[in-house]
Design a protein around this motif. Structure first.
Motif, PDB file in Angstrom:
ATOM      1  N   TYR A  22      30.329  38.589 -24.750  1.00  0.00           N
ATOM      2  CA  TYR A  22      30.909  39.263 -23.580  1.00  0.00           C
ATOM      3  C   TYR A  22      30.957  38.303 -22.394  1.00  0.00           C
ATOM      4  O   TYR A  22      31.982  38.165 -21.732  1.00  0.00           O
ATOM      5  N   ASN A  23      29.839  37.645 -22.129  1.00  0.00           N
ATOM      6  CA  ASN A  23      29.792  36.722 -21.000  1.00  0.00           C
ATOM      7  C   ASN A  23      30.744  35.549 -21.185  1.00  0.00           C
ATOM      8  O   ASN A  23      31.396  35.113 -20.230  1.00  0.00           O
ATOM      9  N   ALA A  24      30.868  35.039 -22.394  1.00  0.00           N
ATOM     10  CA  ALA A  24      31.807  33.951 -22.657  1.00  0.00           C
ATOM     11  C   ALA A  24      33.249  34.411 -22.430  1.00  0.00           C
ATOM     12  O   ALA A  24      34.063  33.671 -21.877  1.00  0.00           O
ATOM     13  N   PHE A  25      33.560  35.649 -22.823  1.00  0.00           N
ATOM     14  CA  PHE A  25      34.901  36.195 -22.624  1.00  0.00           C
ATOM     15  C   PHE A  25      35.281  36.159 -21.136  1.00  0.00           C
ATOM     16  O   PHE A  25      36.416  35.892 -20.783  1.00  0.00           O
ATOM     17  N   TYR A  26      34.306  36.413 -20.277  1.00  0.00           N
ATOM     18  CA  TYR A  26      34.551  36.415 -18.837  1.00  0.00           C
ATOM     19  C   TYR A  26      34.242  35.069 -18.184  1.00  0.00           C
ATOM     20  O   TYR A  26      34.120  34.979 -16.967  1.00  0.00           O
ATOM     21  N   GLY A  27      34.112  34.012 -18.991  1.00  0.00           N
ATOM     22  CA  GLY A  27      33.959  32.664 -18.460  1.00  0.00           C
ATOM     23  C   GLY A  27      32.567  32.323 -17.981  1.00  0.00           C
ATOM     24  O   GLY A  27      32.379  31.346 -17.259  1.00  0.00           O
ATOM     25  N   ARG A  28      31.587  33.105 -18.401  1.00  0.00           N
ATOM     26  CA  ARG A  28      30.198  32.826 -18.023  1.00  0.00           C
ATOM     27  C   ARG A  28      29.482  32.281 -19.259  1.00  0.00           C
ATOM     28  O   ARG A  28      28.750  32.988 -19.930  1.00  0.00           O
ATOM     29  N   GLU A  29      29.706  31.007 -19.522  1.00  0.00           N
ATOM     30  CA  GLU A  29      29.164  30.386 -20.734  1.00  0.00           C
ATOM     31  C   GLU A  29      27.678  30.063 -20.614  1.00  0.00           C
ATOM     32  O   GLU A  29      26.932  30.175 -21.566  1.00  0.00           O
ATOM     33  N   THR A  30      27.248  29.638 -19.429  1.00  0.00           N
ATOM     34  CA  THR A  30      25.856  29.240 -19.227  1.00  0.00           C
ATOM     35  C   THR A  30      25.193  30.223 -18.285  1.00  0.00           C
ATOM     36  O   THR A  30      25.605  30.364 -17.133  1.00  0.00           O
ATOM     37  N   MET A  31      24.181  30.892 -18.778  1.00  0.00           N
ATOM     38  CA  MET A  31      23.472  31.878 -17.968  1.00  0.00           C
ATOM     39  C   MET A  31      22.144  31.266 -17.498  1.00  0.00           C
ATOM     40  O   MET A  31      21.573  30.417 -18.179  1.00  0.00           O
ATOM     41  N   PRO A  32      21.643  31.709 -16.342  1.00  0.00           N
ATOM     42  CA  PRO A  32      20.394  31.146 -15.821  1.00  0.00           C
ATOM     43  C   PRO A  32      19.210  31.455 -16.740  1.00  0.00           C
ATOM     44  O   PRO A  32      19.252  32.420 -17.507  1.00  0.00           O
ATOM     45  N   PRO A  33      18.152  30.645 -16.655  1.00  0.00           N
ATOM     46  CA  PRO A  33      16.967  30.891 -17.479  1.00  0.00           C
ATOM     47  C   PRO A  33      16.441  32.314 -17.259  1.00  0.00           C
ATOM     48  O   PRO A  33      16.413  32.804 -16.138  1.00  0.00           O
ATOM     49  N   GLY A  34      16.076  32.946 -18.331  1.00  0.00           N
ATOM     50  CA  GLY A  34      15.504  34.287 -18.256  1.00  0.00           C
ATOM     51  C   GLY A  34      16.526  35.406 -18.154  1.00  0.00           C
ATOM     52  O   GLY A  34      16.156  36.583 -18.150  1.00  0.00           O
ATOM     53  N   PHE A  35      17.809  35.073 -18.084  1.00  0.00           N
ATOM     54  CA  PHE A  35      18.854  36.087 -17.913  1.00  0.00           C
ATOM     55  C   PHE A  35      18.787  37.154 -19.006  1.00  0.00           C
ATOM     56  O   PHE A  35      18.740  38.352 -18.725  1.00  0.00           O
ATOM     57  N   TRP A  40      17.347  42.471 -21.150  1.00  0.00           N
ATOM     58  CA  TRP A  40      16.773  43.231 -22.268  1.00  0.00           C
ATOM     59  C   TRP A  40      15.614  44.100 -21.782  1.00  0.00           C
ATOM     60  O   TRP A  40      15.510  45.270 -22.174  1.00  0.00           O
ATOM     61  N   ALA A  41      14.762  43.564 -20.931  1.00  0.00           N
ATOM     62  CA  ALA A  41      13.631  44.339 -20.404  1.00  0.00           C
ATOM     63  C   ALA A  41      14.134  45.561 -19.633  1.00  0.00           C
ATOM     64  O   ALA A  41      13.562  46.652 -19.753  1.00  0.00           O
ATOM     65  N   GLU A  42      15.184  45.386 -18.842  1.00  0.00           N
ATOM     66  CA  GLU A  42      15.760  46.522 -18.105  1.00  0.00           C
ATOM     67  C   GLU A  42      16.253  47.602 -19.072  1.00  0.00           C
ATOM     68  O   GLU A  42      15.993  48.785 -18.869  1.00  0.00           O
ATOM     69  N   PHE A  43      16.967  47.193 -20.105  1.00  0.00           N
ATOM     70  CA  PHE A  43      17.515  48.171 -21.040  1.00  0.00           C
ATOM     71  C   PHE A  43      16.417  48.861 -21.843  1.00  0.00           C
ATOM     72  O   PHE A  43      16.519  50.045 -22.146  1.00  0.00           O
ATOM     73  N   GLN A  44      15.390  48.126 -22.177  1.00  0.00           N
ATOM     74  CA  GLN A  44      14.307  48.729 -22.952  1.00  0.00           C
ATOM     75  C   GLN A  44      13.486  49.709 -22.107  1.00  0.00           C
ATOM     76  O   GLN A  44      12.993  50.696 -22.625  1.00  0.00           O
ATOM     77  N   SER A  45      13.362  49.442 -20.799  1.00  0.00           N
ATOM     78  CA  SER A  45      12.623  50.383 -19.949  1.00  0.00           C
ATOM     79  C   SER A  45      13.443  51.649 -19.726  1.00  0.00           C
ATOM     80  O   SER A  45      12.876  52.734 -19.591  1.00  0.00           O
ATOM     81  N   GLY A  46      14.769  51.519 -19.653  1.00  0.00           N
ATOM     82  CA  GLY A  46      15.633  52.679 -19.486  1.00  0.00           C
ATOM     83  C   GLY A  46      15.511  53.374 -18.151  1.00  0.00           C
ATOM     84  O   GLY A  46      15.934  54.517 -18.014  1.00  0.00           O
ATOM     85  N   GLU A  47      14.950  52.695 -17.165  1.00  0.00           N
ATOM     86  CA  GLU A  47      14.766  53.330 -15.862  1.00  0.00           C
ATOM     87  C   GLU A  47      15.992  53.180 -14.971  1.00  0.00           C
ATOM     88  O   GLU A  47      16.484  54.164 -14.427  1.00  0.00           O
TER      89      GLU A  47
END
Length: 147
Positions: A22-35, A40-47
């Protein structure tokens, strides 16, 4: 058969592969460390943010990320931020079912609307979006902010 469900810990490698696509499709090939770890932590907490996965014959082939925010003119609204299906699963109803699942979830939360953005030249996705939602003609402006 397509099944839609919350992402489980075992889905992490497949989710990261799809989110990287998804990120590559939108031209975001390199994401910052820990991205990916932070997301994933946000999605797993579900808050604050939520994620669902689509499996086709048991393989994770699609993801959707979404969250609720307040509105000044209606009940809270649900924003579908990211939607991506693997190239081999396209045209099989995966994205349509992911959107429907978010719609059902948002309805259950009492949201007054579900909405999303896409690029104007994302013609393939817009063929589906024009069938399942109303294009109200808004144009998005953005100012990137440095943390």
């Amino acid at each position: 058969m397509i099944t839609i469900d919350a992402l489980a810990p075992a889905d992490r490698p497949g989710w990261e592969r799809l989110f990287a696509g998804y990120n590559a499709f939108y031209g975001r090939e390199t994401m910052p460390p820990g991205f990916y770890d932070n997301a994933w932590a946000e999605f797993q907490s579900g808050e604050r943010m939520h994620a669902l996965g689509a499996k086709l014959d048991g393989d994770l082939v699609g993801i959707v990320h979404f969250f609720v925010h307040p509105s000044t003119t209606s009940a809270d609204v649900c924003y579908l931020q990211d939607l991506f299906t693997s190239p081999e699963a396209r045209g099989k109803g995966v994205a349509r079912q992911l959107i429907a699942a978010v719609k059902d979830w948002a309805t259950g939360q009492g949201c007054g609307q579900l909405y999303w953005h896409t690029k104007q030249d994302n013609h393939t996705a817009r063929l589906l979006y024009d069938k399942v939602a109303e294009n109200r003609g808004f144009i998005q402006y953005s100012i990137p902010l440095e943390p």
